[in-house]
Enzyme design. Sequence first.
Site, PDB file in Angstrom:
ATOM      1  N   GLU A 245       0.813  -1.211   0.000  1.00  0.00           N
ATOM      2  CA  GLU A 245       0.000   0.000   0.000  1.00  0.00           C
ATOM      3  C   GLU A 245       0.849   1.264   0.000  1.00  0.00           C
ATOM      4  O   GLU A 245       0.721   2.126   0.844  1.00  0.00           O
ATOM      5  CB  GLU A 245      -0.923  -0.035   1.235  1.00  0.00           C
ATOM      6  CG  GLU A 245      -1.943   1.090   1.363  1.00  0.00           C
ATOM      7  CD  GLU A 245      -2.909   1.144   0.193  1.00  0.00           C
ATOM      8  OE1 GLU A 245      -2.891   0.215  -0.632  1.00  0.00           O
ATOM      9  OE2 GLU A 245      -3.665   2.100   0.102  1.00  0.00           O
ATOM     10  N   SER A 370      13.505   8.145   6.759  1.00  0.00           N
ATOM     11  CA  SER A 370      13.691   9.578   6.505  1.00  0.00           C
ATOM     12  C   SER A 370      13.896   9.804   5.008  1.00  0.00           C
ATOM     13  O   SER A 370      14.202   8.879   4.259  1.00  0.00           O
ATOM     14  CB  SER A 370      14.918  10.087   7.269  1.00  0.00           C
ATOM     15  OG  SER A 370      16.095   9.569   6.674  1.00  0.00           O
ATOM     16  N   GLU A 372      16.292  11.120   3.619  1.00  0.00           N
ATOM     17  CA  GLU A 372      17.661  10.740   3.252  1.00  0.00           C
ATOM     18  C   GLU A 372      17.723   9.242   2.957  1.00  0.00           C
ATOM     19  O   GLU A 372      18.356   8.803   1.997  1.00  0.00           O
ATOM     20  CB  GLU A 372      18.641  11.092   4.385  1.00  0.00           C
ATOM     21  CG  GLU A 372      18.948  12.577   4.509  1.00  0.00           C
ATOM     22  CD  GLU A 372      17.759  13.403   5.014  1.00  0.00           C
ATOM     23  OE1 GLU A 372      16.901  12.855   5.742  1.00  0.00           O
ATOM     24  OE2 GLU A 372      17.691  14.595   4.654  1.00  0.00           O
TER      25      GLU A 372
END
Lengths: 385, 379
Positions: A245, A370, A372
């Site tokens: 999902e 994150s 990053e």
Amino acid sequence: MSDLLNSAEDAAFRAEIRDFVAKTLHPETREKVALGAPLAREDFARWQRSLYEKGWVAPAWPAEHGGPGWSARERLIADEEMFRLHTPPLPGFGLKMIGPILMRFGSEAQRTRFLPRILSGEDWWCQGFSEPGAGSDLASLRMRAVRCEGGWKLSGSKTWTTYAQYANWIFCLVRTDPEVKKQEGISMMLVDMASPGVSRRPIRLADGTEEVNEIFLDDVFVPDDMVVGEVNKGWTYAKALLEHERLGIGGVGRSKHLLQRVRIMAEAAGRADDPAIVAALAGFEIDVMAIEAFTLRLLAAAEAGERIGAETSLLKVRGTEVQQGLTELMLDVAGPAMLPERESPCAEEPFENVAYQFLNWRKLSIYGGSNEIQRGILAGQVLGL
Amino acid sequence: MKFSEGFSLARCLGFEEGNKMIRFDIPSEEATLLRETAERFVADRYGLAQRAAMLADETLAQKNWADMAELGWLAAPLPEALGGLGLQPVQITGLLEALGAGLVLEPVSAVMQCAATLARALPEAQAQDTLDPILSGARIDVMAEGARGKPITARSDDGTLKLSGTSPLVMGGNIAATFWVVAERDGAEVLCPVPATAAQVERYRLLDGQPVARVVFDGVTVREADTIADIGAALRFGADMGRVAILAESAGVIDALYRATLDYVKLREQFGRPIGRFQAVQHRMADMFIAREEARSMLQLAAEAQESKDDAFRARLISAARVKISDNARKVQRDAVQLHGGMGVTDELPVGHMVKRLLVLAQLGGNRQQHLERFNAAA
């Protein structure tokens, strides 16, 4: 803003959702969501009951487990309409995380016991992944699981545990084998929050809310039948979450909701014609369009039977950048009207929650891997760097 | 997951003609063939050295024109009744992306736009006769308009129209046989065919080397019987067609810059390893990938919207795409040069040439600011 999914069937489906929401959403909850105010347990619980009774509570679950049997396309539309109509987004720890994990990797007994209670809201789950020393480097987690008669004894702490104060169950990643490569000694276990040895410390956030917690486990017993799948395969199960999902992860519905709020604020501030605001709003609207267009390309690929992989990291990055950008634009639109403390006599709508939402939503680019980490995934898995 | 090239956004989204709706078409075999042919063409004829030779002697590029016509590129977007291939806009973006990526010097987009405008503006019999030589490559016709705020004007004078004004930048104007001048007469637009020999054609080059022309129409006369009135809808359609073509070329260049840079960071070594192993470089590359995918996605939206009969919807989506693709072109220009280091600012790699082409493309058919305004106006 134009909806790109609007065939005759789409329009009928949208109407069905609008009709249902109009009849069932509690006005107090709608008001809070529309204003970006903090939501209480009851706001979520009440809305979950309504969705449950309608059979819509778990859009992505297969019908055999109690899902509505919607296509990926219908799920995107439902998501967008729900945001447009100011319904509260239900926490996904049960519905989007442990539920699908149990469907795929859990035992028959676990499925029978837990899935219906996730749907009905009888159980409220929280997620025990992050630890004080294991954030982006999740695989270095240290919560210790020691073998004992009939099960395991868990010791250690988990952190950033959202809504643990409401939860009666927590699913944890724990270290069952400290001797092997770090990813290979991790297991997933289901822990009853009422077990002896579980304690909780709320973490107060900069926005004044206490939606996250630190959870301490001190020699907590977990019976063998509460281990998910095989021992030492927990990392694999956690990674599988990334494939579930993810088409909605661009948050198109949420962003359109935010655009609407910025417009309302600009009107209220008498700055609806301010060229700088008009240009900024148009820029964000176009940004959202691009995310939606990319989502639809992925949707089409998924419907054509292609496997969707790390490309959804693009959606996470851009979606969160745009949502955070919109909370920043709200600050600019509101000006000094956002300064009074929440619920102070001088606080005025629609600006009261602006700064708090800016503060709270910094989390978007931090949680769930994150941005990053997402860029690293794109570079490694898509670009081959 | 792999996207098929020229992948269509809205295959399953449903479509009713004229509706505000996004359609979905899988690229037809013809569309795929067009794109692949264009990629081979570019690989064979548009190497950096070959292109430099063409730039030095602009007649060389013209030799490609007959082949381009022969391959059906010019006819691709036109209806079959007029000798075209009848391909939908979304089916020809792949071709134009490949030509963009190859930095071709021939005015394919400009001639496509002109042909599409004429197909709608001219009565059918005349359209057929006019378009035949254009599509076969026998002659090159392009549109000519005044600058923004300085339209070319036409004054009636005893059965003729006398033109006054200048087209400062006509793509393909250097080799066009006929200019289809959009002139203002009594507040209405009228289309006037002007042979190149009758106008003052000043050839020059753009900063990326493309040969173009500034064309002065002062004092040119056109028989009133040869002009076409009531052309508003055809012009708007043609202009949007041209814009989508420019966007496709832009997306093609963005893709080429992304790919060139990705190859480069995998090869270039510093500190004992490929620079693509460094996180700062990886994240920048991830952002370039994102910029490319967004550009492709918006191109597809624009191409899907191009044939919508809802003017506001079409304007809004195409202008949104122009804004986003301009923004992402800028990002990719910056990052590609930065990651190529010193080599990125030389004339020796394709990078510099691609960056220059994007600077040009960003100004054609209305720039970012104009399209942001159009986007808002069409809300």
